[in-house]
Design an enzyme around this catalytic site. Sequence first.
Site, PDB file in Angstrom:
ATOM      1  N   HIS A 161       0.839  -1.240  -0.101  1.00  0.00           N
ATOM      2  CA  HIS A 161       0.146   0.029   0.059  1.00  0.00           C
ATOM      3  C   HIS A 161       1.056   1.205   0.005  1.00  0.00           C
ATOM      4  CE1 HIS A 161      -3.620   2.300   0.010  1.00  0.00           C
ATOM      5  NE2 HIS A 161      -4.279   1.253   0.784  1.00  0.00           N
ATOM      6  N   ASP A 381      -8.610  -7.304 -19.172  1.00  0.00           N
ATOM      7  CA  ASP A 381      -8.741  -8.462 -19.897  1.00  0.00           C
ATOM      8  C   ASP A 381      -7.542  -8.909 -20.645  1.00  0.00           C
ATOM      9  OD1 ASP A 381      -9.331 -10.026 -21.993  1.00  0.00           O
ATOM     10  OD2 ASP A 381     -10.921  -8.898 -22.929  1.00  0.00           O
TER      11      ASP A 381
END
Length: 438
Positions: A161, A381
């Site tokens: 993070h 994708d």
Amino acid sequence: MESIDLKVQVVESSFIAPSEPTPSKGLWLSSLDILLVNIGHTPTIYLYSSNDVAAADFFDVGRLKKAMAKALVPFYPLAGRLGNNSDNGRTEISCNGEGALFVVAHADGDLTIDDIKKLKPSPELRRLFIPLIEPSSIIMAIQVVTSLKCGGVVLGTAIHHAAADASSAFHFFQTWSAFCKHGDRAAVAVELPCHDRTLLRARSPPTVHPDALLTLLPRLTLSDPEGSLATEVFTISSDQLASLKHLCGGASTFCAVSALLWQCACVARRLPPDSQVRMLFPADLRRRMRPPLPSHYFGNAVFRLCATGRAGDIGTVALGSVAARIKGAIDRMDDELVRSAIDYYEYETAEVNKRRTPTGTLPQTDLNITSWLGRSQYDADFGWGTPQFMSRADSDRGGFVHLINDEGGGTATGDVRVLVTVGAENIKELGRLLYAKL
């Protein structure tokens, strides 16, 4: 904790370095980055189905690795290691090109993609699908789990993070998947990240506006839970969401859903009416600064705001009033508040590394709601279709909520998934109240 009838066997582990030379340097981190150092890696899973894919190279590992090496050229900090500046000890990213961890594993069991969709975030889910990260200074780790009974694939991801917020992480996954799907042609369309984190450098001298601490959250207060924690996933349908937003006077999805959750939490926790309660939420500052940050600023460009009130009021007033209170906190986020937050948190950086890892639970009077609504997580994708499902793999801090769009497989249902972790004694009543109001 639920038991998952699946074994995952690691068959390959390697490091993927950028495919071309990249800057070798220590990358300065802003106070907003350093504030998140001890949170560690964000664990997420993406589920991909092979049902509609005839390709024999479904999630070909070599193709994934080659594409990642290309994507790491513009996103070179993800191939580095977390470290400390040798002169002043400040936490930084050592951009050394050592590479991102890439693990390939095979699944042994009868679980399918549809079965995994139904599992709640848990330590067990994380253990199965998120790679073991050693040493912890590794910035990014990926695990591809194949051989599911249905032929599908689980992509487990973990980015530290301190290196990236949600927007930045999703930007990388968009880029990696585009290189995998389109090859070198993707380079033309790639929107390059901005790595100039000095855009969020504190002013000299730091100056915190007197009103800033009324809206920004100074720091989280976490402690060991008094009882056990429970995680549940609630789904708000598109029809329920439309009615809820209408009830809240046309409020945004975030404000409407957050108002509902905050009100239900106050009632479910049976708080004394005069208790001061807070709803905390990370807010993106990219468009709030003047001039605005570059849209593809890579790093942490968020900090927590809070809406406050009496428990008795939040639990009983009209939902529209609660939503308006949340929107009021958002509306107060201007350039001065952003600059004050950066300056304030600069004071905090010297103490961050002395604190323990922030697991545990928030006070019963606090509820933190993180929104991934409207993000690009479903755009990943790789050439074999968009993910059927995306979620956190684990949620181990009490009082924390995540809002995620439910639009897997390229179909935007308009539903919202609500991942809630609270005290086990409150979770059922929270769910009952939530659905009773929808």
